[in-house]
Each structure stands twice: as structure tokens, then as C-alpha cells.
Design a protein around this motif. Structure first.
Motif, short mmCIF file in Angstrom:
data_model
loop_
_atom_site.label_atom_id
_atom_site.label_comp_id
_atom_site.label_asym_id
_atom_site.label_seq_id
_atom_site.Cartn_x
_atom_site.Cartn_y
_atom_site.Cartn_z
N GLN A 165 9.45 6.99 6.75
CA GLN A 165 10.39 6.30 7.59
C GLN A 165 10.32 6.64 9.09
N ASN A 166 10.47 5.61 9.89
CA ASN A 166 10.24 5.87 11.26
C ASN A 166 11.71 5.63 11.69
N PRO A 167 12.16 6.99 12.25
CA PRO A 167 11.57 8.11 12.94
C PRO A 167 11.33 9.36 11.71
N ILE B 138 21.47 -4.61 4.43
CA ILE B 138 21.12 -3.31 4.60
C ILE B 138 19.72 -3.11 5.33
N TYR B 139 19.68 -2.22 6.26
CA TYR B 139 18.33 -2.38 6.94
C TYR B 139 17.51 -0.88 6.47
N THR B 140 16.48 -1.04 5.84
CA THR B 140 15.82 0.29 5.55
C THR B 140 14.27 0.48 5.85
N VAL B 141 13.84 1.66 6.34
CA VAL B 141 12.54 1.65 6.03
C VAL B 141 12.13 2.67 5.09
N PRO B 142 12.00 2.19 3.91
CA PRO B 142 12.09 3.22 2.60
C PRO B 142 10.91 4.23 2.66
N PRO C 251 6.10 -0.73 7.29
CA PRO C 251 4.59 -0.99 8.10
C PRO C 251 3.62 0.18 7.66
N TYR C 252 4.46 1.15 6.85
CA TYR C 252 3.61 2.35 6.77
C TYR C 252 3.02 2.87 5.18
N GLY C 253 3.60 1.76 4.49
CA GLY C 253 3.34 1.95 3.03
C GLY C 253 1.94 2.32 2.58
N GLY D 118 6.17 -6.87 6.57
CA GLY D 118 5.09 -6.24 6.66
C GLY D 118 4.46 -6.60 7.95
N THR D 119 3.46 -5.76 8.08
CA THR D 119 2.63 -5.87 9.40
C THR D 119 1.22 -5.29 9.42
N PHE D 120 0.44 -6.07 10.09
CA PHE D 120 -0.91 -5.57 10.54
C PHE D 120 -1.02 -4.45 11.45
N SER D 121 -0.01 -4.31 12.04
CA SER D 121 -0.14 -3.23 13.44
C SER D 121 -0.71 -1.87 12.79
N LYS D 122 -0.07 -1.39 11.81
CA LYS D 122 -0.44 -0.01 11.50
C LYS D 122 -1.56 0.02 10.41
N ILE D 123 -2.11 -1.07 9.96
CA ILE D 123 -3.18 -0.89 9.03
C ILE D 123 -4.16 -1.72 9.56
N GLY E 174 4.13 -10.05 14.40
CA GLY E 174 4.65 -8.58 14.16
C GLY E 174 5.85 -8.57 13.18
N GLY E 175 6.14 -7.38 12.84
CA GLY E 175 7.02 -6.75 11.98
C GLY E 175 8.55 -7.01 12.75
N GLN E 176 8.56 -6.50 13.99
CA GLN E 176 9.32 -6.66 14.72
C GLN E 176 10.41 -8.20 15.10
N GLN E 177 9.44 -9.23 14.95
CA GLN E 177 10.00 -10.63 14.94
C GLN E 177 10.75 -10.58 13.47
N VAL E 178 10.29 -10.14 12.57
CA VAL E 178 11.14 -10.27 11.34
C VAL E 178 12.63 -9.75 11.43
N ILE E 179 12.66 -8.45 12.14
CA ILE E 179 13.95 -7.89 12.42
C ILE E 179 14.73 -8.82 13.02
N ASP E 180 14.15 -9.37 14.06
CA ASP E 180 15.03 -10.40 14.95
C ASP E 180 15.20 -11.70 14.27
#
Ligand SMILES: Cc1ncc(COP(=O)(O)O)c(C=O)c1O
Length: 475
Positions: free
Chosen positions: A209-211, A202-206, A240-242, A267-272, A130-136
Motif C-alpha cells: 500500500q501507498n503510503p 471502497i477505495y483500497t490499495v491492497p 500500481p505495485y502488485g 492498473g498503471t504502467f507508471s511503476k512497472i 495513468g491510474g490517477q485518472q481512474v480514481i478521478d
């Protein structure tokens, strides 16, 4: 002597003892406390995780989660793809795999990225849980206690526990309808430089964005990448949402604009596809990728080959583009339902964003209302949302809330927003009664838009009915 020895037996016995003698729980906590690493003192639980237990109750309408609608995935397709994996690659699916992921999975990921217009090479990809592991992993590779991470304000609530666990000092940059205020980012970077503090990333969800639901505009994307180049800063682009765009023209990712120098793409397959497959990826410059790989070796050994083979087979089956199109149509309709419900049920003092894709609306109430308190009242009416504070590390966000529209039916969204509207109006009335005055409501829509300029792609809200206005005014 181990903790278990001191506890007087096996884990099973411990649990039995706990159940029969609950008073021992406090003693147990004290006993373990001395063993925990100091970092656990700043580890926080994700607001969404905490809420999940409550929101799983069938009587609760949850607008809190970030759940895609997995009920739309055809069970027969799932069965057929699993059968194919079993028939063609059962031994590989059940075996360990390479840490960076199966080559075929990395190639598949590159084709997915090409859908969004970005070219990536399989050698630059690390498959993750998941994408969460990338952040970690990025935090693990870059952050020492006290290091600075720059993030949007509000930021992805699920990143907060990761940043906290690595004891980062997170500096949050305000957003408006065009995403992160890159001018404010530059000012902040100047200030940090004067203080001798260089942010690690710099962390961004461009995109969507969530939230906040807003999208970084093209000029700001270009400027952000320029800033990263000029100052040699890493940008973690979480995307995740692009591909879940309901309207408007797709924008290039930061990764695309950067050309492989400073942007780490998550990236992630979670939302697509589905979060249950727990598959995401990082694309990063080689030296960074190597460190991420080392981190992954220590935590997961390898991403699940079973999940990777499933995703590869599913994408090969040719169903995927139509499935994403179906999700986009479904979420677009649910977004519209939510925006209509908000206009109907939230008072004129509220504002909210109008996302062009993704899963979330961010609403802001008058600043004397605290959405953490409001949540407790909302839960009594069996409706949940994420309070805004969960998206900040410094206590801000108290009057905002995140609302998810992807995971609930049209009826549930309407009913959920109606209940939230009721709770909000009750609190406004209470405020009026206690203070003897009604909160100042700007008279004109343009004034209101100005007041809500932070994160405001503000809808023109219907005015209150005359009778209602009078009723309130006489209090
Ligand atoms: C911005 C963002 N990043 C990362 C994640 C984690 O997703 P995954 O399921 O891929 O771990 C989410 C999930 O909601 C998200 O919204």
C-alpha cells in the motif's frame, strides 16, 4: 466582458503587468474569486505535488516522491522502440484514437494482468492517462457532494485531492500489518447503514500500500470481496505495485477473487515501466465501464495513441520481464538499505513497516511529535518526506511519515535517514528539556510492538547505548 478584458488586455500583457506591478496580484485574486465554482473551495493540493518544487533542487535528498528510478531504463531501448513506432505506425501514433484505447493496447494490458494471475477481457478494459485518472473517473461517475467513500487510513495521498474535488465524505478505516482492518470496515458499514448512508465505493490499495507499505492478507481479501457481494458495494482496487514483489508469495487480486461483479481494478504502467508514458487502465463491470468512458470522453477524448503504441512495441520487444525483475532487485536492495538506516538512526520510540514490495515505508514517531513541523526542520537539512497528515482527510497521521526508497541511491537513502534521525532526536531532546521528562518508552520490545500495533510489522530495534540512555535520563 471577459476576465481578460477587465484585466486590461491580452494574457501576455497581464503577465507583463503582474511582473512590473506585483501589488496587482491581490486585486487579481479578488477579481477572479467570484468566478470560481463552489467545489474549488474544498479542492486541495496534493502534498507531494507541493513538495515536488522543493525536492527538485539538486541539494535536497527527497524521500518524499513516489518516483520509480527511470534512470535504469536503457536509452538505447527507448530510442529503438520509438524508432519502431515511427517506422511502423507513425500516422496512427499521431492521430486521435478511440476513448477506450486501441484494441492492441487493451490486449497488451490483459497480458500484463495475466502476469499477476488475473484474467481480463479487452472489452472490459478502458485505457487511461495513468491510474490517477481512474480514481478521478470513478469519483466523477459515482460521487455527488456529501457521498461517502470508504478508504484506508492512511490512504494514497494523491487520492485525497480527487476525493476532495468531488466533495466526498471520506471515512477511513485503520490498518495493521495485514492491511485494512476488515472487521472495522464491517462495523463502520453497519454504523453508516444505521445512519442511512450507503458508501458509493471502497477505495483500497491492497498490495504494498501507498503510503503504509503493508499488504492485505488473503483471508481479509476474501472477506472484503464477500462483504462487497453481500452489501452490493463497489470496491476500487488500485494496484500500481502488485508486480513489484521482493519476497513472499503473490496473492490474488480482489478483481480475481470477485469474478467481475463489484471490483473496479485500476492498473498503471507508471511503476512497472515509466510514469512519463502516462498510461494506465481500468477494468470494470460493463455498466460502470460505460460511465467511466463517458467521463473520459469529456476530459481527455482518448488516451495518447503515441504512448499506447510505444508500450505495445516495448512489450513486444521482449525486454519487459527482465526490466521488471531488475527493478524488483534494485528496490529490494534499497528497501533493505532504508530499513537498516532507520534501525541505526531513529530512536527506540519510533516504529515502521517492513514492506514486501512496492516503494514505501511508513514510520510512526511518538505522538507528541508533529511530522508537518518536522518536515520544515528536515528541509533546512535538505531532506524531504511526506508528512502523515497528507494521507488522512481528518487531520490524523500527525506523528507519521512516508518514506520512499525507490527514487534515491543507497548513499542518499543512508544520508537522508541520518538527517531525519538527527532532526527527530533534536525534537525529542527539546521535548525532554521543555517538559522535564523523557517520553515514556516501553521497556520491552514486545510492549513496544503492542503500542505500535497499528500498522506494525515492527522491527526489533536496537536498544540505545547505555551512555546515551543515562544522558537522557538525567535531563
Ligand atoms: C496508489 C496509487 N494510485 C495511483 C497512482 C497514480 O499513478 P499514475 O502515474 O498511474 O497516474 C499512484 C502513484 O504513485 C499510486 O501510488
Amino acid at each position: 466582458m471577459t476576465v481578460e478584458d477587465r484585466g486590461g488586455g491580452s494574457r501576455g500583457e497581464d503577465r507583463r503587468m503582474d511582473r512590473s506591478r506585483p501589488a496587482s496580484a491581490t486585486r487579481d485574486l479578488e477579481r477572479y474569486a467570484g468566478l470560481f465554482a463552489s467545489r474549488t473551495r474544498v479542492m486541495t493540493s496534493s502534498a507531494m505535488r507541493d513538495l515536488m518544487a522543493i525536492t527538485e533542487r539538486p541539494d535536497v535528498i527527497s524521500l518524499a516522491g513516489g518516483l520509480p528510478d527511470t534512470s535504469t531504463f536503457p536509452a538505447e531501448t527507448l530510442a529503438a522502440v520509438m524508432a519502431r513506432v515511427a517506422a511502423d505506425a507513425s500516422a496512427r501514433a499521431l492521430q486521435y484514437g478511440p476513448t477506450d484505447g486501441l484494441l492492441a493496447a487493451r490486449e497488451t494490458i490483459c497480458t500484463v494482468m495475466a502476469q499477476g494471475g488475473a484474467e481480463a477481457h479487452p472489452d472490459d478494459v478502458l485505457v487511461t492517462t495513468g491510474g490517477q485518472q481512474v480514481i478521478d473517473l470513478v469519483c466523477k461517475a459515482l460521487i455527488d457532494p456529501g457521498d461517502v467513500i470508504v478508504a484506508e487510513g492512511p490512504t494514497y495521498p494523491g487520492a485525497v485531492p480527487a476525493f476532495s474535488a468531488y466533495q466526498a465524505d471520506v471515512v477511513q478505516i485503520a490498518m495493521d500489518a495485514d492491511g485494512m482492518r476488515v472487521d472495522e470496515l464491517e462495523e463502520t458499514l453497519d454504523r453508516l447503514e444505521r445512519e442511512g448512508r450507503r458508501p458509493k465505493f471502497i477505495y483500497t490499495v491492497p498490495t504494498f500500500q501507498n503510503p503504509a507499505g503493508v499488504t492485505l492478507s488473503l483471508p481479509r481479501r476474501r472477506r472484503l470481496v464477500e462483504v462487497a457481494h453481500q452489501r452490493e458495494l463497489i470496491v476500487l482496487e488500485d494496484d500500481p505495485y502488485g508486480l513489484l514483489r521482493f519476497e513472499g508469495e503473490p496473492l490474488p487480486t480482489l478483481y480475481e477473487l470477485d469474478g467481475g461483479h463489484f471490483v473496479v481494478y485500476a492498473g498503471t504502467f507508471s511503476k512497472i515501466l515509466a510514469p512519463g508514458v502516462r498510461l494506465g487502465w481500468a477494468v470494470a463491470p460493463r455498466p460502470v465501464l460505460e460511465k467511466l468512458n463517458l467521463g473520459a470522453q469529456a476530459s481527455t477524448l482518448c488516451p495518447s495513441p503515441f504512448a499506447q503504441l510505444f508500450v505495445i512495441a516495448y512489450l513486444e520487444s521482449g525486454h519487459w520481464p527482465a526490466y521488471v525483475a531488475e527493478l524488483v532487485a534494485l528496490y529490494r536492495r534499497r528497501r533493505d538499505v532504508m530499513l537498516e538506516a532507520l534501525a541505526a538512526h531513529l530512536p527506540a520510540e519510533a516504529s515502521w513497516t517492513r514492506p514486501e514490495g512496492g516503494l514505501f515505508v511508513w514510520a510512526t514517531l511518538p505522538d507528541f511529535l508533529d511530522t508537518t513541523d518536522l518536515l520544515a526542520l528536515a528541509l533546512r537539512r535538505n531532506v524531504a518526506f511526506v508528512p502523515g497528515r497528507a494521507a488522512y482527510l481528518d487531520g490524523r497521521g500527525g506523528s507519521s511519515l512516508r518514506l520512499n526508497f525507490s527514487g534515491s541511491s543507497d548513499e542518499a537513502i543512508r544520508e537522508g535517514i541520518a538527517r531525519i534521525g538527527l532532526v527527530v532526536r533534536e525534537q525529542l531532546d527539546l521535548y525532554g528539556t521543555l517538559t522535564g521528562r523523557m517520553p515514556a518508552v516501553p521497556a520491552r520490545a514486545d510492549e513496544r510492538a503492542e503500542r505500535a500495533s497499528e500498522l506494525a510489522d515492527v522491527l526489533a530495534l536496537p536498544r540505545r547505548g547505555r551512555g546515551e540512555a543515562r544522558r537522557r535520563d538525567t535531563r
